[in-house]
Design a protein around this motif. Structure first.
Motif, PDB file in Angstrom:
ATOM      1  N   LEU A 126      32.201  31.559  54.472  1.00  0.00           N
ATOM      2  CA  LEU A 126      32.846  30.963  53.329  1.00  0.00           C
ATOM      3  C   LEU A 126      32.097  30.076  52.561  1.00  0.00           C
ATOM      4  O   LEU A 126      30.792  29.893  52.976  1.00  0.00           O
ATOM      5  CB  LEU A 126      33.926  29.961  53.989  1.00  0.00           C
ATOM      6  N   THR A 127      32.344  30.371  51.182  1.00  0.00           N
ATOM      7  CA  THR A 127      31.515  29.484  50.251  1.00  0.00           C
ATOM      8  C   THR A 127      31.914  28.031  50.547  1.00  0.00           C
ATOM      9  O   THR A 127      32.835  27.642  51.206  1.00  0.00           O
ATOM     10  CB  THR A 127      32.047  29.670  48.855  1.00  0.00           C
ATOM     11  N   VAL A 128      31.171  27.053  49.969  1.00  0.00           N
ATOM     12  CA  VAL A 128      31.219  25.611  49.612  1.00  0.00           C
ATOM     13  C   VAL A 128      32.708  25.198  49.272  1.00  0.00           C
ATOM     14  O   VAL A 128      33.468  24.432  49.759  1.00  0.00           O
ATOM     15  CB  VAL A 128      30.380  24.901  49.149  1.00  0.00           C
ATOM     16  N   ALA A 129      33.115  25.828  48.392  1.00  0.00           N
ATOM     17  CA  ALA A 129      34.591  25.484  47.687  1.00  0.00           C
ATOM     18  C   ALA A 129      35.427  25.905  48.651  1.00  0.00           C
ATOM     19  O   ALA A 129      36.314  25.345  48.729  1.00  0.00           O
ATOM     20  CB  ALA A 129      34.611  26.282  46.510  1.00  0.00           C
ATOM     21  N   GLU A 130      35.347  27.127  49.339  1.00  0.00           N
ATOM     22  CA  GLU A 130      36.377  27.617  50.366  1.00  0.00           C
ATOM     23  C   GLU A 130      36.329  26.602  51.429  1.00  0.00           C
ATOM     24  O   GLU A 130      37.427  26.258  52.162  1.00  0.00           O
ATOM     25  CB  GLU A 130      36.038  29.015  50.724  1.00  0.00           C
ATOM     26  N   ILE A 131      35.320  26.300  51.917  1.00  0.00           N
ATOM     27  CA  ILE A 131      35.319  25.163  53.172  1.00  0.00           C
ATOM     28  C   ILE A 131      35.843  24.060  52.875  1.00  0.00           C
ATOM     29  O   ILE A 131      36.556  23.410  53.785  1.00  0.00           O
ATOM     30  CB  ILE A 131      33.824  24.889  53.553  1.00  0.00           C
ATOM     31  N   ALA A 132      35.650  23.686  51.527  1.00  0.00           N
ATOM     32  CA  ALA A 132      36.174  22.251  51.321  1.00  0.00           C
ATOM     33  C   ALA A 132      37.791  22.528  51.070  1.00  0.00           C
ATOM     34  O   ALA A 132      38.676  21.299  51.468  1.00  0.00           O
ATOM     35  CB  ALA A 132      35.622  21.784  49.877  1.00  0.00           C
ATOM     36  N   ASP A 133      38.311  23.408  50.843  1.00  0.00           N
ATOM     37  CA  ASP A 133      39.569  23.824  50.649  1.00  0.00           C
ATOM     38  C   ASP A 133      40.285  24.051  51.903  1.00  0.00           C
ATOM     39  O   ASP A 133      41.363  23.358  52.265  1.00  0.00           O
ATOM     40  CB  ASP A 133      39.774  25.310  49.849  1.00  0.00           C
ATOM     41  N   GLU A 134      39.541  24.476  52.943  1.00  0.00           N
ATOM     42  CA  GLU A 134      39.805  24.615  54.301  1.00  0.00           C
ATOM     43  C   GLU A 134      39.805  23.297  55.075  1.00  0.00           C
ATOM     44  O   GLU A 134      40.908  23.112  55.729  1.00  0.00           O
ATOM     45  CB  GLU A 134      38.935  25.510  54.789  1.00  0.00           C
ATOM     46  N   LEU A 135      39.134  22.519  54.970  1.00  0.00           N
ATOM     47  CA  LEU A 135      38.961  21.150  55.631  1.00  0.00           C
ATOM     48  C   LEU A 135      39.744  20.003  54.823  1.00  0.00           C
ATOM     49  O   LEU A 135      39.952  18.880  55.448  1.00  0.00           O
ATOM     50  CB  LEU A 135      37.437  20.822  55.939  1.00  0.00           C
ATOM     51  N   GLY A 136      40.331  20.430  53.628  1.00  0.00           N
ATOM     52  CA  GLY A 136      40.800  19.389  52.687  1.00  0.00           C
ATOM     53  C   GLY A 136      39.984  18.013  52.403  1.00  0.00           C
ATOM     54  O   GLY A 136      40.339  17.006  52.591  1.00  0.00           O
ATOM     55  N   CYS A 137      38.711  18.554  51.925  1.00  0.00           N
ATOM     56  CA  CYS A 137      37.701  17.562  51.388  1.00  0.00           C
ATOM     57  C   CYS A 137      37.049  18.039  50.114  1.00  0.00           C
ATOM     58  O   CYS A 137      37.153  19.096  49.716  1.00  0.00           O
ATOM     59  CB  CYS A 137      36.814  17.012  52.481  1.00  0.00           C
TER      60      CYS A 137
END
Length: 165
Positions: A126-137
């Protein structure tokens, strides 16, 4: 009829609905709640010496249900945290097994957030943006976790900057 049978039938007749309701409030699922009640009753009435006081029996069954529910949630949490480590590793390649084992040990030292970021980035791709979205941060938080995790893993795995270029 044995004393425990009389107590069992009386408990179910008078308080069975309340026990099922309590289990449902704990689990949020009718099937799981029914299983919880059944398991608690089995544990309580599986003992040789139980009283005949229905109020005490109900309290005992409720406590058994609560303990069982908390234990099952704890086990589920522990399983979810470690099940990804159970990778089917081929036995013919000893070097690969050793490296995988070393990486697993390194991952175990990371914080939960760092580990989640590493797994989502390098395993799920996943991209950084997708990870941020996934983790809610925030994306910056993900970048910080990834940088910290990479630095920690590099030390543990003996990776130098020259070997990454």
């Amino acid at each position: 009829m044995a004393d425990w049978e009389r107590a069992f039938r009386t408990l179910l007749a008078t308080r069975g609905g309340a026990l099922r309701s309590y289990a449902y409030l704990l689990t949020g699922d009718p099937t799981t709640a029914a299983d919880l009640v059944q398991e608690a009753l089995t544990r309580v009435f599986g003992r040789r010496r139980i009283g005949e006081d229905i109020d005490q029996l109900e309290a005992y069954v409720r406590r058994a249900m609560l303990n069982q529910y908390v234990d099952s949630r704890r086990r589920l949490k522990r399983w979810n945290a470690t099940r990804h480590l159970l990778v089917d590793v081929p036995h013919h390649d000893d070097d690969r097994v050793a490296v995988a084992d070393e990486v697993r040990r390194g991952l175990a030292t990371l914080s939960p957030r760092q580990r989640a970021c590493v797994v989502l980035r390098y395993y799920e791709d996943l991209t950084v943006a997708e990870i941020a979205d996934e983790l809610g941060c925030a994306e910056g938080t993900v970048k910080r976790h990834l940088a910290d995790a990479r630095a920690k893993l590099a030390v543990q795995l003996g990776i130098t900057e020259e070997s990454t270029q």
